[in-house]
Design an enzyme around this catalytic site. Structure first.
Site, mmCIF file in Angstrom:
data_model
loop_
_atom_site.group_PDB
_atom_site.id
_atom_site.type_symbol
_atom_site.label_atom_id
_atom_site.label_comp_id
_atom_site.label_asym_id
_atom_site.label_seq_id
_atom_site.Cartn_x
_atom_site.Cartn_y
_atom_site.Cartn_z
ATOM 1 N N ASP A 136 0.824 -1.208 0.000
ATOM 2 C CA ASP A 136 0.000 0.000 0.000
ATOM 3 C C ASP A 136 0.867 1.271 0.000
ATOM 4 O OD1 ASP A 136 -2.158 1.649 0.250
ATOM 5 O OD2 ASP A 136 -2.921 0.735 2.091
ATOM 6 N N LYS A 147 -1.101 -8.347 -5.303
ATOM 7 C CA LYS A 147 -1.798 -8.636 -4.042
ATOM 8 C C LYS A 147 -3.115 -7.861 -4.096
ATOM 9 C CE LYS A 147 -1.280 -7.813 0.947
ATOM 10 N NZ LYS A 147 -0.304 -7.531 2.004
ATOM 11 N N ASP A 186 -6.343 -6.808 -2.313
ATOM 12 C CA ASP A 186 -6.792 -6.689 -0.924
ATOM 13 C C ASP A 186 -8.252 -6.258 -0.867
ATOM 14 O OD1 ASP A 186 -6.593 -6.644 1.851
ATOM 15 O OD2 ASP A 186 -4.766 -5.442 1.863
ATOM 16 N N MET A 187 -8.870 -6.413 0.288
ATOM 17 C CA MET A 187 -10.247 -5.957 0.506
ATOM 18 C C MET A 187 -10.404 -5.740 2.009
ATOM 19 S SD MET A 187 -13.847 -7.232 0.715
ATOM 20 C CE MET A 187 -15.301 -6.583 -0.046
ATOM 21 N N CYS A 238 -6.157 -11.239 -0.434
ATOM 22 C CA CYS A 238 -5.992 -10.763 0.939
ATOM 23 C C CYS A 238 -7.257 -9.994 1.278
ATOM 24 C CB CYS A 238 -4.769 -9.845 0.992
ATOM 25 S SG CYS A 238 -4.519 -9.045 2.583
ATOM 26 N N ASP A 264 -3.152 -10.990 9.137
ATOM 27 C CA ASP A 264 -2.278 -9.832 9.367
ATOM 28 C C ASP A 264 -1.414 -10.046 10.598
ATOM 29 O OD1 ASP A 264 -2.897 -8.303 7.201
ATOM 30 O OD2 ASP A 264 -4.424 -7.105 8.203
HETATM 31 C C1 GLA Z 1 -4.321 -5.035 4.843
HETATM 32 C C2 GLA Z 1 -3.408 -6.191 4.515
HETATM 33 C C3 GLA Z 1 -1.983 -5.824 4.882
HETATM 34 C C4 GLA Z 1 -1.571 -4.587 4.127
HETATM 35 C C5 GLA Z 1 -2.551 -3.457 4.425
HETATM 36 C C6 GLA Z 1 -2.264 -2.251 3.554
HETATM 37 O O1 GLA Z 1 -4.427 -4.841 6.210
HETATM 38 O O2 GLA Z 1 -3.814 -7.339 5.151
HETATM 39 O O3 GLA Z 1 -1.113 -6.898 4.568
HETATM 40 O O4 GLA Z 1 -1.549 -4.861 2.751
HETATM 41 O O5 GLA Z 1 -3.888 -3.848 4.207
HETATM 42 O O6 GLA Z 1 -3.112 -1.203 3.809
#
Ligand code: GLA
Length: 699
Positions: free
Chosen positions: A338, A447, A449-450, A496, A518
């Site tokens: 991120d 990756k 993510d959500m 993720c 996480d």
């Molecule tokens: C989530 C993911 C983390 C990371 C953050 C970034 O929490 O699980 O691994 O990528 O977002 O904002």
């Protein structure tokens, strides 16, 4: 031949197990057998009649119907519930015909009066323990039929043999706890109402008689291949029958089945093994690797991920510095997490505007990617396509693209709202946008993510029933992901959702890997990884070595590596702060991992001494040809032993050829596979000590 047909009886037969169903004299489609394969086709029981004499015990209660619809005297959990245009709310399914094509049995059922066809399908790949089931519903006539519940499959487990339910529960950063509870009379319900699979419960079950363990006992198990809100009901009836149903959650569910259209459920897989929970997991692992994953057989690279080192504070020079060190450790793939896109300095802005931030990357991403490539590594990137921050250009331009109810405040979580991927215009926009990102950059890993769950699940301009959002959103995710995947086949995707919030057999058709939590504290991770292994193979489990330790100072580096090496090894620590000695040790472990990863990613896994709730655990991977293996052992706490000379647990290896001879690194002697399994050995370890030992067959 995997499907046998006898008069009005069908048997889906594998090498060791079988599943049978048939038609009884009343025309009901009834499950008759699920368990060990029997010697002769005639051994499988025919479908019994359901008629009883007591008015309170209708066939709905006494029969093991293969796919019951709600009708008549049925008070059990139905798989199907619908309302016809004239208000009739019961569905009477009549068998029409069966068809066998290759490894698939298709049964055509139809309502006795209304033009509604229901077609359960069962597929039995010959080489696998698992059966894949699903249902297609089709509407004829002139009027739509609202569907209120459409399960994917009903599993019947022999009475009295399935009294204990194994399930997985958790929460954010604390996922994958294995629970084993006696089934109570009535209905036990597990579910997600969150729009994704969720961290909290999991669409998986395993049933046993209460005495099975890792190596012995009959296990009936199953999992749903779906990434949205799901429900599992396990019902122990008054007649002692155990029935498990899995499917899309009927909570707030609605679907208008228009004439000429079909509704197809997600697939639900199920299997039986006679050799304990470990065998059930290995059956799921094999099935996932052979039938589900997009890049079958791919050897996954050791990656570095920037998140825990730099969070949102990424820029070209800082990432290049991390990349230099990562490359020197033997890392093969550098992933920037991120923080790289427009306006993203914290989690309150930027989601939706997927162009490189001009302050952090004045010349775009290409210079960094080229630097990473020059260091001999591939480049990967973090994205969160389904989300938007209100503070973004995308939201200002399209405020109606988010899931919302017009008269309600839009609840943010982590300062973000969810784009309505049920809308095809939103899907098309995302496909186009990320297609360009992937075309314009040399990216081989994404990756995806959500980071939140749904609120105010509204779709104001929905073409039909707005509650279709629940399913159409998930189909939208699959369409966007599937299209990007087919246009960019070189990309490996990771799923993720704040860690393990979207891990399931549905998403694994698109993503080869999952970020399962996480929480990267190595001790917590031992239990988390073990819970995940109940269903999913290690090849899908990315595992980073980080500096996180929930108990204080970081744990020994060797221990941290050994924990992560039991999955797809990654590094997520701030390696700028690692000493020369630590970097040298890391490079050694990375090199060893590269040598043993075929065993871990594609071998058979054995949980020798389970980790959850214990202070000494051991895990083994064995090559399919049984020529080579690797043992991991971990001790988190041994003070009691040091004082009292309490014995170490005996490690008994599994999966070796009984008559072949093997060595175990660091343990003297050449012994037969049988001896390593029966006699075993102890491996003394101190507090926070761990070991990786290779197992070799000798001629
Ligand atoms: C989530 C993911 C983390 C990371 C953050 C970034 O929490 O699980 O691994 O990528 O977002 O904002």
């Amino acid at each position: 031949m995997t499907i046998l047909e006898r008069e009005r009886l069908w048997v889906l037969q594998g090498e060791r197990s079988a599943y049978a169903l048939g038609l009884n004299d009343e025309g009901d489609l009834v499950h008759t057998y699920w368990g060990a394969r029997l010697p002769y086709a005639d051994d499988y029981p025919a479908a019994p009649s359901g008629s009883g004499w007591a008015s309170f015990n209708g066939p709905g209660q006494t029969l093991a119907e293969e796919y019951p619809a709600w009708a008549g005297l049925k008070y059990i959990e139905p798989c199907l519930k619908a309302t016809f245009a004239d208000g009739v709310r019961d569905v009477v399914l009549r068998f029409e015909r069966a068809q066998i094509e290759d490894d698939t049995l298709t049964l055509a059922l139809r309502d006795a009066v209304y033009p509604l066809a229901v077609t359960p399908l069962s597929r039995r790949p010959a080489e696998h323990v698992l059966i894949a089931r699903g249902v297609v519903t089709r509407k004829g006539g002139q009027t739509p039929t609202p569907l209120e519940r459409v399960g994917s499959a009903r599993w019947h487990v022999p009475a009295a043999l399935a009294r204990r339910l194994s399930h997985l529960t958790g929460r954010w950063a604390d996922e994958w706890h294995l629970g084993r509870v006696p089934l109570a009379r009535g209905v036990t319900r597990l579910e997600s109402r969150r729009l994704t699979t969720g961290h909290h419960q999991h669409p998986w079950f395993a049933l046993d008689d209460g005495h099975a363990d890792e190596d012995s006992g009959q296990i009936w198990f199953g999992a749903l291949a779906y990434s949205g809100s799901w429900a599992l009901t396990a019902e122990l009836t008054d007649f002692g029958h155990t029935r498990v149903s899995l499917g899309v959650n009927d909570w707030d569910f609605g679907w208008q089945l228009d004439p000429g259209t079909t509704f197809t459920t997600p697939i639900c897989v199920g299997g039986w093994v006679g050799a304990g929970f470990g065998a059930a997991s290995r059956a799921l692992h094999d099935y996932t690797r052979d039938n589900v994953l997009p890049h079958r057989g791919a050897r996954h690279r050791v990656l570095y991920n920037s998140w825990e080192a730099t969070t949102f504070d990424v820029n070209e020079a800082g990432q290049a510095a991390l990349a230099e060190i990562a490359a020197s450790l033997g890392v093969e793939l550098f992933v920037m997490d991120d923080g790289w896109f427009k306006g993203r300095t914290w989690d309150n802005a930027g989601l939706g505007d997927w162009t490189p931030d001009r302050v952090k990357f004045p010349n775009g991403l290409t210079p960094l990617i080229e630097r990473v490539n020059a260091l001999g590594m591939d480049f990967g990137l973090w994205i969160e396509p389904e989300m938007v921050n209100p503070d973004s250009d995308l939201y200002c331009a399209n405020p109606d693209w988010v899931i919302h109810f017009p008269t309600r405040e839009r609840t943010t979580a982590r300062n973000q709202l969810i784009l309505n991927l049920a809308r095809t215009d939103v899907q098309d926009y995302l496909i186009d946008h990320f297609d360009h990102l992937l075309r314009d950059h040399k990216i081989t890993f994404i990756k995806w993510d959500m980071n939140r769950n749904v609120s105010e699940p509204g779709w104001p301009d929905a073409p039909a029933d707005a509650r279709e959002l629940w399913m159409r959103y998930v189909e939208g995710v699959y369409r966007v992901w599937g299209t990007l995947r087919s246009r960019h086949p070189q990309v490996i995707w990771q799923s993720c959702s704040g860690g393990g919030g979207r891990a399931d057999l549905g998403i694994l058709r698109y993503a080869d890997q999952v970020w399962i939590s996480d929480n990267t504290d190595p001790i917590a991770r031992l239990g988390i990884q073990e819970g995940y292994s109940q269903i999913y193979p290690a090849v899908t489990m990315e595992a980073w070595v980080t500096d996180m330790n929930l108990g204080g100072a970081p744990l020994p580096l060797d221990f941290r590596f050994h924990v992560s090496m039991s999955g797809v090894l990654g590094i997520g620590a701030d390696v700028r702060h690692w000493s020369e000695a630590e970097r040298a040790a890391a490079a050694r472990w990375v090199a060893l991992y590269k040598a043993i990863r075929p065993l871990i990613q594609y071998g058979d896994q054995y949980r020798l001494l389970p980790a959850q709730g214990r202070d000494y655990s051991a895990l083994q991977y064995m090559a399919k040809d049984k020529g080579e293996g690797v043992l991991f052992a971990y001790c988190t706490q041994m003070r009691g032993r040091a004082m009292g000379d309490a014995p170490y647990p005996t490690i008994r290896l599994r999966g070796l050829l009984p008559d072949a001879r093997y060595t175990v690194e660091g343990i003297g002697g050449v012994r037969s596979g049988d001896a390593w399994a029966r006699i075993g050995f102890t491996l003394p370890l101190g507090d926070l000590e761990s070991a990786v030992r290779r197992i070799q067959r000798v001629e």
